[in-house]
Design a protein around this motif. Structure first.
Motif, PDB file in Angstrom:
ATOM      1  N   MET A   1       0.855  -1.189   0.000  1.00  0.00           N
ATOM      2  CA  MET A   1       0.000   0.000   0.000  1.00  0.00           C
ATOM      3  C   MET A   1       0.885   1.230   0.000  1.00  0.00           C
ATOM      4  SD  MET A   1      -2.862  -1.182   2.750  1.00  0.00           S
ATOM      5  CE  MET A   1      -3.287  -2.923   2.781  1.00  0.00           C
ATOM      6  N   ASP A   2       0.435   2.253  -0.698  1.00  0.00           N
ATOM      7  CA  ASP A   2       1.164   3.520  -0.773  1.00  0.00           C
ATOM      8  C   ASP A   2       0.968   4.259   0.552  1.00  0.00           C
ATOM      9  OD1 ASP A   2       1.870   6.240  -1.260  1.00  0.00           O
ATOM     10  OD2 ASP A   2       1.474   5.991  -3.402  1.00  0.00           O
ATOM     11  N   CYS A   3       2.063   4.652   1.196  1.00  0.00           N
ATOM     12  CA  CYS A   3       1.969   5.257   2.531  1.00  0.00           C
ATOM     13  C   CYS A   3       1.212   6.575   2.525  1.00  0.00           C
ATOM     14  CB  CYS A   3       3.365   5.460   3.119  1.00  0.00           C
ATOM     15  SG  CYS A   3       4.355   6.675   2.225  1.00  0.00           S
ATOM     16  N   ARG A   4       1.009   7.149   1.352  1.00  0.00           N
ATOM     17  CA  ARG A   4       0.330   8.451   1.307  1.00  0.00           C
ATOM     18  C   ARG A   4      -1.166   8.344   1.048  1.00  0.00           C
ATOM     19  NH1 ARG A   4       3.610  10.565  -3.502  1.00  0.00           N
ATOM     20  NH2 ARG A   4       3.007   8.433  -4.064  1.00  0.00           N
ATOM     21  N   ARG A   5      -1.646   7.127   0.843  1.00  0.00           N
ATOM     22  CA  ARG A   5      -3.086   6.952   0.593  1.00  0.00           C
ATOM     23  C   ARG A   5      -3.680   6.029   1.630  1.00  0.00           C
ATOM     24  NH1 ARG A   5      -3.672   7.958  -5.201  1.00  0.00           N
ATOM     25  NH2 ARG A   5      -1.566   8.480  -5.803  1.00  0.00           N
ATOM     26  N   PRO A   6      -4.797   6.425   2.234  1.00  0.00           N
ATOM     27  CA  PRO A   6      -5.420   5.499   3.190  1.00  0.00           C
ATOM     28  C   PRO A   6      -5.834   4.225   2.471  1.00  0.00           C
ATOM     29  CG  PRO A   6      -6.844   7.415   2.769  1.00  0.00           C
ATOM     30  CD  PRO A   6      -5.558   7.648   2.039  1.00  0.00           C
ATOM     31  N   PRO A   7      -5.850   3.100   3.181  1.00  0.00           N
ATOM     32  CA  PRO A   7      -6.223   1.845   2.528  1.00  0.00           C
ATOM     33  C   PRO A   7      -7.600   1.964   1.891  1.00  0.00           C
ATOM     34  CG  PRO A   7      -5.809   1.520   4.896  1.00  0.00           C
ATOM     35  CD  PRO A   7      -5.575   2.948   4.604  1.00  0.00           C
ATOM     36  N   ALA A   8      -7.709   1.465   0.684  1.00  0.00           N
ATOM     37  CA  ALA A   8      -8.997   1.519  -0.020  1.00  0.00           C
ATOM     38  C   ALA A   8      -9.809   0.277   0.334  1.00  0.00           C
ATOM     39  CB  ALA A   8      -8.754   1.588  -1.520  1.00  0.00           C
ATOM     40  N   GLU A   9     -11.079   0.346   0.019  1.00  0.00           N
ATOM     41  CA  GLU A   9     -11.978  -0.791   0.234  1.00  0.00           C
ATOM     42  C   GLU A   9     -11.381  -2.062  -0.364  1.00  0.00           C
ATOM     43  OE1 GLU A   9     -14.573  -2.347   2.122  1.00  0.00           O
ATOM     44  OE2 GLU A   9     -14.507  -0.167   2.270  1.00  0.00           O
ATOM     45  N   ARG A  10     -10.812  -1.858  -1.520  1.00  0.00           N
ATOM     46  CA  ARG A  10     -10.231  -2.968  -2.259  1.00  0.00           C
ATOM     47  C   ARG A  10      -9.068  -3.632  -1.510  1.00  0.00           C
ATOM     48  NH1 ARG A  10     -10.100  -4.335  -7.647  1.00  0.00           N
ATOM     49  NH2 ARG A  10      -9.905  -6.577  -7.458  1.00  0.00           N
ATOM     50  N   ASP A  11      -8.220  -2.785  -0.885  1.00  0.00           N
ATOM     51  CA  ASP A  11      -7.092  -3.321  -0.114  1.00  0.00           C
ATOM     52  C   ASP A  11      -7.600  -4.203   1.028  1.00  0.00           C
ATOM     53  OD1 ASP A  11      -4.980  -1.897  -1.493  1.00  0.00           O
ATOM     54  OD2 ASP A  11      -5.699  -0.092  -0.495  1.00  0.00           O
ATOM     55  N   ARG A  12      -8.641  -3.705   1.716  1.00  0.00           N
ATOM     56  CA  ARG A  12      -9.202  -4.475   2.833  1.00  0.00           C
ATOM     57  C   ARG A  12      -9.794  -5.777   2.340  1.00  0.00           C
ATOM     58  NH1 ARG A  12     -10.586  -0.846   7.091  1.00  0.00           N
ATOM     59  NH2 ARG A  12     -10.155   1.278   6.421  1.00  0.00           N
ATOM     60  N   ALA A  13     -10.495  -5.704   1.199  1.00  0.00           N
ATOM     61  CA  ALA A  13     -11.137  -6.913   0.670  1.00  0.00           C
ATOM     62  C   ALA A  13     -10.065  -7.962   0.345  1.00  0.00           C
ATOM     63  CB  ALA A  13     -11.961  -6.578  -0.562  1.00  0.00           C
ATOM     64  N   VAL A  14      -8.978  -7.506  -0.276  1.00  0.00           N
ATOM     65  CA  VAL A  14      -7.914  -8.451  -0.635  1.00  0.00           C
ATOM     66  C   VAL A  14      -7.268  -9.009   0.633  1.00  0.00           C
ATOM     67  CG1 VAL A  14      -5.670  -8.692  -1.775  1.00  0.00           C
ATOM     68  CG2 VAL A  14      -7.492  -7.386  -2.875  1.00  0.00           C
ATOM     69  N   LEU A  15      -7.026  -8.140   1.613  1.00  0.00           N
ATOM     70  CA  LEU A  15      -6.431  -8.599   2.874  1.00  0.00           C
ATOM     71  C   LEU A  15      -7.334  -9.626   3.553  1.00  0.00           C
ATOM     72  CD1 LEU A  15      -4.307  -8.515   5.078  1.00  0.00           C
ATOM     73  CD2 LEU A  15      -5.379  -6.444   5.990  1.00  0.00           C
TER      74      LEU A  15
END
Ligand SMILES: Nc1nc2c(ncn2[C@@H]2O[C@H](COP(=O)(O)OP(=O)(O)OP(=O)(O)O)[C@@H](O)[C@H]2O)c(=O)[nH]1
Ligand SMILES: [Mg+2]
Length: 201
Positions: free
Chosen positions: A114-128
């Protein structure tokens, strides 16, 4: 600077092209443009562009497999969910990534970037969540740390850990630009793969 022997053993546009081998694999996943290919280059000491760093996001469209010293395999995945490509292309990529994760018996670790300058997106959480449910060991890697001023770095790392409900000190902050965290990540990769590399880290 490590100078590992790197072989690009395969490029896959569909699952039939995934290489068959017994090497432990580590996959690099994350939204388009987070720096997957760049980190892979930093880890391997490959020249810039060897793993196809993109000026335009959504560049990496296939899965690339790199054997390191013939002992383990690093896997460069296409970025997921890039909005600017057609829905059809996006769905194709997602299918490719999913079939990789579902069928890879020698997968030892997924690095979710994840890019440290962007809050985690819905998509990141879904993949996690999906990786966790699938019991695939996962390392969360925060990229492009060189972009943050020193006094904000620790706070940002803590913030990601809170937002993603992770244990403290589980995120690995890295920069492909100044190589921060690259050795730490190598440590995690080698541990997880149960492999030692002869040439110094
Ligand atoms: N400042 C800085 N820029 C970075 C870093 N890592 C990557 N970049 C830049 O971010 C952009 C995207 O990098 P890539 O490595 O191609 O990202 P990717 O995740 O492989 O992108 P896709 O394959 O398109 O999903 C490029 O312009 C890189 O130069 C980093 O650690 N620091
Ligand atoms: Mg890439």
């Amino acid at each position: 600077m490590p100078a590992y022997k790197i072989d690009n053993i395969a490029r896959a546009h569909h699952p039939g092209q995934f290489p068959r081998h017994a090497l432990p694999e580590v996959a690099f996943a994350g939204a388009s443009n987070v720096g997957k290919s760049s980190l892979l280059n930093a880890l391997t000491g490959l020249r810039k562009n060897a793993a196809r760093v993109s000026a335009t996001p959504g560049r990496t469209q296939d899965i690339a497999f790199y054997a390191v010293e013939g002992k383990l395999c690093l896997v460069d995945l296409p970025g997921f969910g890039f909005a600017q490509v057609s829905r059809e292309t996006r769905d194709d990529w997602d299918r490719l990534i999913q079939s990789y994760f579902k069928g890879r018996e020698n997968l030892k670790l997924a690095c979710l970037l994840m890019d440290c300058r962007r809050p985690p997106a819905e998509r990141d959480r879904a993949v996690l969540d999906w990786l966790t449910e699938s019991e695939i060991p996962t390392a969360i890697v925060l990229t492009k740390m060189d972009k943050l001023p020193k006094n904000r770095r620790d706070n940002e790392v803590r913030r990601f850990e809170k937002l993603l409900e992770l244990e403290p000190d589980t995120i690995i902050p890295v920069s492909a630009q100044n190589r921060e965290g690259v050795d730490d990540l190598w440590g995690v990769i080698l541990d997880q793969c149960g492999v030692k590399l002869s040439r110094g880290r």
